[in-house]
Design an enzyme around this catalytic site. Structure first.
Site, PDB file in Angstrom:
ATOM      1  N   GLU A 183      -4.153 -68.880  31.468  1.00 55.46           N
ATOM      2  CA  GLU A 183      -4.868 -68.372  30.479  1.00 55.46           C
ATOM      3  C   GLU A 183      -6.445 -68.737  30.970  1.00 55.46           C
ATOM      4  OE1 GLU A 183      -2.333 -70.916  27.141  1.00 55.46           O
ATOM      5  OE2 GLU A 183      -3.706 -71.676  28.039  1.00 55.46           O
ATOM      6  N   ARG A 204       2.118 -50.352  31.954  1.00 53.76           N
ATOM      7  CA  ARG A 204       2.577 -50.807  30.202  1.00 53.76           C
ATOM      8  C   ARG A 204       1.859 -51.633  30.074  1.00 53.76           C
ATOM      9  NH1 ARG A 204       4.780 -47.908  26.766  1.00 53.76           N
ATOM     10  NH2 ARG A 204       5.373 -46.322  28.426  1.00 53.76           N
ATOM     11  N   TYR A 234       1.112 -68.242  35.813  1.00 57.08           N
ATOM     12  CA  TYR A 234       0.025 -68.338  34.629  1.00 57.08           C
ATOM     13  C   TYR A 234      -1.729 -68.236  34.690  1.00 57.08           C
ATOM     14  CZ  TYR A 234       2.149 -69.208  30.056  1.00 57.08           C
ATOM     15  OH  TYR A 234       2.694 -68.824  28.967  1.00 57.08           O
ATOM     16  N   ASP A 293     -10.535 -45.422  19.218  1.00 52.35           N
ATOM     17  CA  ASP A 293      -8.654 -45.773  19.305  1.00 52.35           C
ATOM     18  C   ASP A 293      -8.592 -44.470  20.410  1.00 52.35           C
ATOM     19  OD1 ASP A 293      -6.452 -46.478  20.580  1.00 52.35           O
ATOM     20  OD2 ASP A 293      -5.437 -47.045  18.367  1.00 52.35           O
ATOM     21  N   THR A 323      -4.621 -47.609  25.949  1.00 50.75           N
ATOM     22  CA  THR A 323      -3.754 -48.259  26.862  1.00 50.75           C
ATOM     23  C   THR A 323      -3.606 -47.752  27.648  1.00 50.75           C
ATOM     24  OG1 THR A 323      -2.424 -46.000  26.271  1.00 50.75           O
ATOM     25  CG2 THR A 323      -2.328 -47.693  24.705  1.00 50.75           C
ATOM     26  N   LYS A 374      -0.662 -44.569  29.247  1.00 50.35           N
ATOM     27  CA  LYS A 374      -0.553 -42.803  28.600  1.00 50.35           C
ATOM     28  C   LYS A 374      -0.839 -41.800  29.655  1.00 50.35           C
ATOM     29  CE  LYS A 374       0.112 -44.346  24.055  1.00 50.35           C
ATOM     30  NZ  LYS A 374      -0.060 -44.135  23.018  1.00 50.35           N
TER      31      LYS A 374
HETATM   32  C1  LIG Z   1       0.320 -45.086  22.083  1.00 51.52           C
HETATM   33  C2  LIG Z   1      -1.031 -45.660  21.091  1.00 51.52           C
HETATM   34  C3  LIG Z   1      -1.728 -46.758  20.315  1.00 51.52           C
HETATM   35  C4  LIG Z   1      -0.935 -48.781  20.918  1.00 51.52           C
HETATM   36  O1  LIG Z   1      -0.296 -48.718  22.096  1.00 51.52           O
HETATM   37  P1  LIG Z   1       1.329 -49.683  22.299  1.00 51.52           P
HETATM   38  O2  LIG Z   1       0.271 -49.731  24.015  1.00 51.52           O
HETATM   39  O3  LIG Z   1       1.776 -48.371  22.336  1.00 51.52           O
HETATM   40  O4  LIG Z   1       1.167 -50.753  21.854  1.00 51.52           O
HETATM   41  C5  LIG Z   1      -2.399 -47.271  19.075  1.00 51.52           C
HETATM   42  N1  LIG Z   1      -3.657 -46.193  18.973  1.00 51.52           N
HETATM   43  C6  LIG Z   1      -2.834 -45.350  19.766  1.00 51.52           C
HETATM   44  C7  LIG Z   1      -4.019 -44.439  19.367  1.00 51.52           C
HETATM   45  C8  LIG Z   1      -1.746 -44.998  20.715  1.00 51.52           C
HETATM   46  O5  LIG Z   1      -1.866 -43.351  20.680  1.00 51.52           O
END
Ligand SMILES: *Cc1c(COP(=O)(O)O)cnc(C)c1O
Length: 412
Positions: A61, A240, A59, A205, A231, A234
């Protein structure tokens, strides 16, 4: 890649054969079908080892040096390493590596910069905006007033004139650039200019292209955006999870927006795995990988276009391709089912020019497997053959199997 951590299921098999069976079944599925889901990849055994480590028990935090739990001295080092590596990799003054997912990172970015009811300008969902970009089913659509820009119906390219017009008309508090399905580079400088003109924050994003950015194969949003959300699972090929990058002046607001505002304890095993992935992404091998991902996507897109599918924007700059299979006589949904029956795994997506759904494909996973341009040309021909009904499911399955057997994600 060594297979050891992936198959270390002996303990599980003895204690819980039911779950061991499921884990091995999924490994088999991943290695015997063709993975073209644009958001997926194969992490390295080193990343999987960190994920399956005793750091999962801890843990933690708070942040390194300021935790609400005892015994954090070692995981503090793991988080500091992850943060330092992320900052170096992306040239950012500050990195927060605690977000549990890409969506959590976007939530934190909004929490850092906005108040409920604020206006936000983002790519509309029908054009490739993510759920967190204003879907009524998501917190974003409920708590903020989203205005959507679109893409040109003909070219499929972001309509930057419309972005400017809508920004002037709505004076948003933030502008979001980034998409789940946009195959081209985004003009961050232009978004910055529009944001500055109307006094808006710019949130990039970069969930999809951040791995290409790490490998120098896509433009870096960090110099332009106030906050970059991403993320790590990807193209970046990590565990993840999510992350945020920003300048020093927003560091404290971003950190507080993650913890304690939107999350509790950090997942230290995932953070350690992120550090491993950042380490891998800083190598020349990853730079070569990122460029190969794009080269592969270009060949795959050209191959699909030559087979008669309509490729959105006429091609790609990234790992991602969207196509309309209608000229072959099938819509996206039917196409996905037909391909799935043959062992080809991909997604449906919205298309800029019509009501029918299209297909979204990506080359991150197959490139990790070691496939190159020759295989991409073969995949384009195979996909078109299946969609046209020229290759029956049995033969298609055999061809897919032959291909993936030659490029096992976890050999051994
Ligand atoms: C994949 C993605 C997310 C979200 O990612 P998660 O890990 O599935 O929550 C947010 N914004 C964009 C543009 C994405 O392609």
């Amino acid at each position: 890649m060594s297979v050891t951590p992936v198959l270390e299921t002996d303990v599980l098999r003895r204690q819980d054969p039911e779950l061991a069976e499921i884990l091995l079944g999924e490994l088999t599925r991943q290695s015997t079908t063709l993975q073209l889901v644009a958001a997926e990849n194969f992490t390295s055994p080193a990343v999987l080892a960190a994920l399956g480590s005793p750091l999962a028990n801890k843990y933690a935090e708070g942040y390194p040096g300021a935790r609400h739990h005892g015994g954090c001295e070692i995981v503090d080092v793991a988080e500091r390493v992850a943060v330092d590596r992320a900052k170096a990799l992306f040239g950012a003054e500050h990195a927060n590596v605690q977000s549990h997912s890409g969506s959590s990172a976007v939530l934190a970015a909004y929490a850092a910069l906005l108040r409920p009811g604020d206006t936000v300008l983002a790519l509309g969902l029908p054009y490739g905006g993510h759920l967190t970009h204003g879907s009524p089913a998501n917190f974003s659509g409920r708590w903020f007033d989203f205005v959507g820009y679109g893409v040109d119906a003909e070219t499929g390219l972001i309509d930057y004139d419309q972005v400017r017009t809508l920004a002037r008309a709505h004076r948003p508090k933030a502008i979001v650039c980034g998409s789940i399905a946009y195959p081209r580079h985004i003009d961050h400088a232009l978004f910055r200019e529009v944001a500055d003109e109307v006094g808006a924050y710019l949130i990039a994003d970069a969930a999809h292209p951040i791995g290409l950015v790490a490998g120098g194969a896509a433009p870096n949003p960090v110099p332009y955006a106030d906050v970059v959300c991403a993320t790590t699972h990807k193209v970046l090929r990590g565990p993840r999870g999510g992350m945020l990058l920003c300048g020093s002046e927003l560091a404290e607001r971003v950190d507080r927006a993650v913890f304690p505002f939107t999350q509790g304890g950090a997942q230290m095993h995932t953070i350690a795995a992120k550090a491993v992935a950042f380490g891998e992404a800083a190598t020349p091998a990853f730079t070569a990988y990122a460029h190969q991902v794009v080269a592969n996507a270009r060949v795959l897109a050209a191959g699909l276009a030559a087979e008669g599918l309509i490729v959105t924007t006429g091609g790609t700059d990234t790992h991602l391709i969207t196509v309309d299979p209608m000229p072959l006589g099938v819509d996206g949904r039917t196409a996905r089912g037909r391909l799935a029956a043959a062992g080809v795994v991909l997604d449906c997506c919205a298309l800029p020019h019509g009501e029918a759904r299209g297909l979204r494909l990506g080359t991150a996973a197959v490139t990790t497997q070691g496939m190159g341009e020759g295989e991409m040309a073969g995949i384009a021909a195979l996909l078109a053959g299946i969609l046209r009904g020229r290759v029956d499911a049995k033969r298609a399955r055999d061809e897919v199997r032959e291909l993936v057997d030659a490029f096992a994600p976890y050999p051994g």
